[in-house]
Design an enzyme around this catalytic site. Structure first.
Site, mmCIF file in Angstrom:
data_model
loop_
_atom_site.group_PDB
_atom_site.id
_atom_site.type_symbol
_atom_site.label_atom_id
_atom_site.label_comp_id
_atom_site.label_asym_id
_atom_site.label_seq_id
_atom_site.Cartn_x
_atom_site.Cartn_y
_atom_site.Cartn_z
ATOM 1 N N GLU A 1 -62.842 2.057 54.608
ATOM 2 C CA GLU A 1 -61.957 0.956 55.028
ATOM 3 C C GLU A 1 -61.361 1.241 56.404
ATOM 4 O O GLU A 1 -60.137 1.312 56.577
ATOM 5 C CB GLU A 1 -60.856 0.742 53.986
ATOM 6 C CG GLU A 1 -61.400 0.256 52.651
ATOM 7 C CD GLU A 1 -60.345 -0.157 51.645
ATOM 8 O OE1 GLU A 1 -59.200 0.321 51.758
ATOM 9 O OE2 GLU A 1 -60.647 -0.961 50.749
ATOM 10 N N GLU B 1 -66.912 -1.193 46.604
ATOM 11 C CA GLU B 1 -65.671 -1.197 45.822
ATOM 12 C C GLU B 1 -65.358 -2.624 45.413
ATOM 13 O O GLU B 1 -65.401 -3.539 46.241
ATOM 14 C CB GLU B 1 -64.477 -0.693 46.646
ATOM 15 C CG GLU B 1 -64.360 0.789 46.748
ATOM 16 C CD GLU B 1 -63.054 1.231 47.402
ATOM 17 O OE1 GLU B 1 -62.003 0.621 47.112
ATOM 18 O OE2 GLU B 1 -63.094 2.174 48.194
HETATM 19 C C1 BG6 Z 1 -59.348 0.674 48.366
HETATM 20 C C2 BG6 Z 1 -59.480 2.153 48.588
HETATM 21 O O1 BG6 Z 1 -58.429 0.211 49.269
HETATM 22 O O2 BG6 Z 1 -58.783 0.208 47.204
HETATM 23 C C3 BG6 Z 1 -59.372 2.996 47.340
HETATM 24 O O3 BG6 Z 1 -60.650 2.468 49.282
HETATM 25 C C4 BG6 Z 1 -58.304 2.414 46.447
HETATM 26 O O4 BG6 Z 1 -59.127 4.323 47.723
HETATM 27 C C5 BG6 Z 1 -58.695 1.007 46.046
HETATM 28 O O5 BG6 Z 1 -58.024 3.195 45.337
HETATM 29 C C6 BG6 Z 1 -57.728 0.318 45.111
HETATM 30 O O6 BG6 Z 1 -56.426 0.411 45.588
HETATM 31 P P1 BG6 Z 1 -55.269 1.029 44.694
HETATM 32 O O7 BG6 Z 1 -54.089 1.116 45.545
HETATM 33 O O8 BG6 Z 1 -55.120 0.111 43.539
HETATM 34 O O9 BG6 Z 1 -55.775 2.369 44.269
#
Ligand code: BG6
Length: 465
Positions: free
Chosen positions: A173, A362
């Site tokens: 990201e 993701e």
């Molecule tokens: C993304 C990141 O922004 O979202 C991850 O690459 C992160 O590292 C994921 O865990 C979800 O966000 P969060 O804050 O719910 O863990």
């Protein structure tokens, strides 16, 4: 229409070292920006004293339990697992001339375990952490010195793992630096725009040099960038709102534009001019940037809106990225707006823009959960969430988008990035761990575990359309 995904489509899950491994001081690992922010990526810096508790120190103890976790991933049928290498396991301070052998050896074991289960690794070089030594000594990515430290690290891992890892990503990201400058580019305090964009420039150069190194050292490998897919809609159809949304999208597309096209786009040059941001760009940087990525990877959790009317921005802005909520969408428990169709839009948008293969690395739903009286977790909400996103990904493929795969975030409960919470659970696998560190760390399968297994087995044919 064909209901299955293309042959060879990669199915799996995504993890990051600092959110799962634990073992924060084992085998010579140095401190990282993540270790110094026990409250998450927006939290304050805490000088750690012996005995201070931080949930990330042990996390879910993947460092010791990876064989069990990988066999569970294999049971679901994963063909791909996205992991990251903790830079500070290999270069504890970040600027050593030689790597830490114990760090290299641990990732060797990890990749061997994946190979034994026929799971292909997709490896992020830097996922929300960098050696703290580089922040203290050089001020993070503010300094050009860090480019060569990163290049040394990247060359080391390409050389060492070339025969085990064929798919790579540079910075997780990369556009997040605009919102979390310490996590993204190692800048402390409240850096100004010039400082942030200068550090980002150095990181973009480093990303391109890593692409070049990967092409030299892993000839049959492929390397991509990683964008937070922050899709923005206009709040209304007023032309000024439409333009505001275009600008907001350019704020993050800028990173992809440089990484895919190899040069700064005109709209960014104008932004720098208008805001009196003068970057120091060496002629050799421009040559370095010409090494463009082979594919584009992205995270996608939510969409948001933009408006040109400042009083509405003030009144409405919401979630962690300060996006304006969309009145037509529902939100998760954490206020992240759920928008499966947005994924189709985003994939089409990126495909049209870059004409490079895409990879959703993701996407996932965080929820607070605890086992019922029978010890079960019936996470139908998660099943629905993934089903609906995968259907839209499949629609995008039918629109002509080349999509390499989908790695769900995070297939096993882990520590969340934004607030270092374990109660925000994403997994198909429940981990018995509470925020105060109590719990047996025992793993158990949620309902979604069996559902995802069927989706992978049928190569997507079992999705509800
Ligand atoms: C993304 C990141 O922004 O979202 C991850 O690459 C992160 O590292 C994921 O865990 C979800 O966000 P969060 O804050 O719910 O863990």
């Amino acid at each position: 229409m064909n209901t299955v995904f293309p042959e060879g489509f990669l199915w799996g899950g995504a993890l990051a070292a600092n959110q799962v491994e634990g073992a924060w001081q084992e085998d010579g690992k140095g401190l990282t920006t993540s270790d110094m922010q026990p409250e998450g990526i927006f939290g304050k810096v805490v000088r750690r004293k012996p005995g201070d508790f931080c949930i990330k120190d042990k996390a879910i103890d993947f460092y010791h339990r990876y064989p069990e976790d990988i066999s569970l991933f294999a049971e679901m049928g994963f063909t791909c697992l996205r992991v990251s290498i903790a830079w500070a396991r290999l270069f504890p301070q970040g600027d050593e001339p030689e790597p830490n052998e114990a760090g290299l050896a641990w990732y060797d074991k990890l990749f061997d375990e994946l190979a034994a289960h026929h799971i292909q690794p997709l490896v992020t070089l830097s996922h929300y952490e960098m050696p703290w030594g580089l922040v203290e000594k050089y001020g993070g990515w503010a300094s050009r010195e860090v480019i060569s430290c990163f290049e040394r690290y990247a060359r080391t891992v390409f050389q060492h793992y070339a025969h085990k890892v064929k798919l790579w990503l540079t910075f997780n990201e990369i556009n997040m630096s605009l919102h979390a400058p310490l996590t993204g580019v190692g800048l402390q305090g409240n850096p100004g725009k010039t400082e942030i964009y200068q550090a980002i420039h150095h990181q973009l150069v480093a990303s391109s040099l890593a692409v070049k190194a990967c092409h030299e050292l892993v000839p049959d490998g492929r390397i991509g960038n990683m964008l937070l897919g922050g899709l923005i809609y206009p709040l209304s159809c007023k032309p000024t709102d439409v333009f505001a949304a275009l600008r907001e999208n350019q704020n993050w597309q800028f990173f992809g534009d440089v990484q895919c096209r190899g040069a700064y786009p005109g709209y960014m040059k104008r932004y720098f001019r208008d805001n009196n941001i003068k970057l120091q760009i060496e002629p050799s940087d421009l040559t370095a940037l010409s090494h463009t990525v082979d594919f584009v990877s992205l995270s996608y959790y939510m969409s948001g809106c933009a408006t040109a009317e400042p009083e509405l921005v003030e009144k409405l802005r919401g979630n962690i990225l300060d996006m304006i909520p969309n009145p037509h969408l529902q939100s998760s428990e954490w206020g992240w707006q759920i928008d499966p169709v947005g994924l189709r839009t985003l994939l089409n948008m990126l495909w049209d823009r870059y004409q490079k293969p895409l990879f959703v690395v993701e996407n996932g739903l965080g929820a607070s959960e605890k086992p019922d009286a029978d010890g079960k977790i019936n996470d139908d909400y998660r099943i629905n969430y993934i089903n609906d996103h995968l259907v839209q990904a499949w629609e995008a493929i039918n629109d002509g988008v080349e999509l390499m795969g989908y790695t769900y975030w995070g297939p096993i409960d882990l520590i969340s990035a934004s607030k270092a919470e374990v109660k925000k659970r994403y997994g198909f696998i429940y981990v018995d761990l509470q925020q105060d560190g109590s719990g047996s760390l025992r793993r158990s399968r949620k309902k979604s575990f069996y559902w995802y297994q069927q989706i992978i087995k049928s190569n997507g044919a079992a999705l509800k359309r």
